[in-house]
Design an enzyme around this catalytic site. Structure first.
Site, PDB file in Angstrom:
ATOM      1  N   GLY A 154       4.218  -0.319   7.717  1.00 18.72           N
ATOM      2  CA  GLY A 154       3.794  -1.479   7.325  1.00 18.72           C
ATOM      3  C   GLY A 154       4.824  -1.889   6.288  1.00 18.72           C
ATOM      4  O   GLY A 154       5.655  -1.197   6.431  1.00 18.72           O
ATOM      5  N   CYS A 155       5.048  -3.175   5.688  1.00 16.16           N
ATOM      6  CA  CYS A 155       6.302  -3.572   5.242  1.00 16.16           C
ATOM      7  C   CYS A 155       6.306  -2.986   3.703  1.00 16.16           C
ATOM      8  O   CYS A 155       7.684  -2.556   4.152  1.00 16.16           O
ATOM      9  CB  CYS A 155       5.646  -5.536   5.117  1.00 16.16           C
ATOM     10  SG  CYS A 155       4.920  -5.631   3.978  1.00 16.16           S
ATOM     11  N   TYR A 156       5.383  -3.502   2.729  1.00 10.74           N
ATOM     12  CA  TYR A 156       5.452  -2.140   1.643  1.00 10.74           C
ATOM     13  C   TYR A 156       6.483  -0.794   1.891  1.00 10.74           C
ATOM     14  O   TYR A 156       7.312  -0.304   1.077  1.00 10.74           O
ATOM     15  CB  TYR A 156       3.971  -2.268   0.767  1.00 10.74           C
ATOM     16  CG  TYR A 156       3.947  -3.626  -0.119  1.00 10.74           C
ATOM     17  CD1 TYR A 156       5.168  -3.748  -0.943  1.00 10.74           C
ATOM     18  CD2 TYR A 156       3.066  -4.177   0.102  1.00 10.74           C
ATOM     19  CE1 TYR A 156       4.594  -5.299  -1.495  1.00 10.74           C
ATOM     20  CE2 TYR A 156       2.847  -4.998  -0.747  1.00 10.74           C
ATOM     21  CZ  TYR A 156       3.516  -5.816  -2.022  1.00 10.74           C
ATOM     22  OH  TYR A 156       3.153  -6.914  -2.225  1.00 10.74           O
ATOM     23  N   THR A 158       7.654   0.675   4.372  1.00 10.09           N
ATOM     24  CA  THR A 158       8.747   0.728   4.822  1.00 10.09           C
ATOM     25  C   THR A 158      10.045   0.786   3.569  1.00 10.09           C
ATOM     26  O   THR A 158      11.028   1.696   3.903  1.00 10.09           O
ATOM     27  CB  THR A 158       9.616  -0.028   5.470  1.00 10.09           C
ATOM     28  OG1 THR A 158       8.318  -0.616   7.035  1.00 10.09           O
ATOM     29  CG2 THR A 158      10.224  -0.949   6.237  1.00 10.09           C
TER      30      THR A 158
END
Length: 351
Positions: A154-156, A158
């Site tokens: 996921g973005c968060y 990462t």
């Protein structure tokens, strides 16, 4: 493979921000040819109808979601779908002999019960949860070589994990002290409309949301627990800010000893040596989201506080690139044994 020897790629979810970013980046990949752009909601329509910026660049009608048909057109599939969709589709694609990089959250958690608790969907079959390689490239990149199935982080997680892992692995921060304050641009909410991302609601505004309930919490804790060798729980608060792209994850943790900013810089540069997409800033220099916009970079900076015995770690990424499409391509490169940077040589867009 195509007549030119390129790998054929299909993108499921081509009308979302992650999918259309995959199109942008893959257009420049020397070893990939996009052979199918897929959308369950817009099948049959030209992709430029929904994304006029692709006019004259990608002249394709959107295909429907049919695993057998996808298998006829592609060697690898990027599934940029909402959670719950990939859980059903990915097993069909793998059984058809395709390689898959999944950008949804459906295969990131190894515990199916935990997935159902946080995502509110039935868990994928256990065998596929275990087969999926968690593709945090700079931490688990060696596991990606030669596999058929990668679950893109996921973005968060990462931004957060890249900022925490080296210090946690070195034993320099206390595992039970981690607090994460994360902020994202509005594109992180996807292209769908809702009151939360309505212009009048988010413009000149700053919101915290899903406090202690965000579905990325167990993903972050799963990796930190693996690194620490003991159960790690975190306090994780997400915020929506009125910008299009970018994530800033600001992390606070108690230090286990006296470690200077210079020592942290040296530790992190050693840990990420040879990993081209993590840039560790000089002591006292804190990165900003615009400095990575449009690129696959993660920039990290530090500030230690002798008075409190804590360290503040600031990590920034472009949520659609390093947090989604760019990391997915980086994972494919590792999967195929290609140079990690293939097709990702983008300088950040500034200003």
């Amino acid at each position: 493979m195509t007549m030119t020897g390129k790998l054929r790629a299909a993108i499921v979810g081509s009308t979302g921000y992650g999918g259309v970013e995959l199109i942008r980046l893959l257009q420049s990949h020397p070893d990939i040819e996009i052979t199918s752009v897929i959308s369950s909601s817009s099948a049959g329509a030209p992709i430029e109808e929904g994304f006029p910026h692709l006019t004259g660049i990608v002249q394709r009608n959107l295909d429907g979601v049919d695993a057998a048909e996808i298998a006829n057109r592609a060697d690898v599939v990027f599934t940029a779908t909402p959670s719950g969709v990939s859980a059903k589709l990915v097993p069909q694609l793998l059984e058809a002999g395709l390689k898959v990089v999944d950008l949804s959250g459906d295969f990131r958690l190894k515990d199916g019960a935990e997935y159902e608790q946080w995502y509110k969907h039935p868990a994928p079959p256990e065998a596929y949860l275990q087969q999926a390689v968690y593709g945090l490239c700079e931490v688990y990149g060696e596991r990606a070589a030669g596999v058929d199935f990668i679950s893109n982080p996921g973005c968060y997680p990462t931004a957060t994990l890249l900022g925490l892992v080296p210090a946690l692995e070195a034993g320099w921060i206390k595992p039970d002290s981690i607090i994460i304050d994360a902020k994202s641009g509005v594109s992180g909410a996807g292209r769908g409309t809702s009151l939360m991302v309505h212009f009048a609601e988010i413009n000149e505004n700053f919101k915290a949301y899903k406090i202690n309930k965000h579905q990325h919490i167990p993903e972050i804790e799963q990796v930190l627990t693996d690194i620490a060798g003991e159960k790690v729980t975190v306090t994780f608060t997400t915020h929506l800010v009125p910008m299009t792209r970018g994530i800033m994850s600001t992390m606070y943790a108690g230090l286990t000893g006296e470690h200077s900013e210079q020592e942290l810089v040296e530790l992190y540069r050693k840990y990420y040596a040879g990993r081209p997409y993590v840039r560790v800033r000089e002591p006292g220099v804190v990165p900003a989201t615009k400095e990575v916009s449009g690129s696959n970079y993660c920039d990290i900076g530090f500030a230690t506080d002798a008075r409190t015995g804590r360290v503040t770690i600031v990590s920034v990424i472009d949520n659609i690139v390093k947090g989604a499409a760019g990391q997915a391509i980086q994972n494919l490169n590792l999967m195929m044994g290609w140079e990690e940077t293939r097709g990702l040589g983008y300088t950040p867009v500034y200003p």
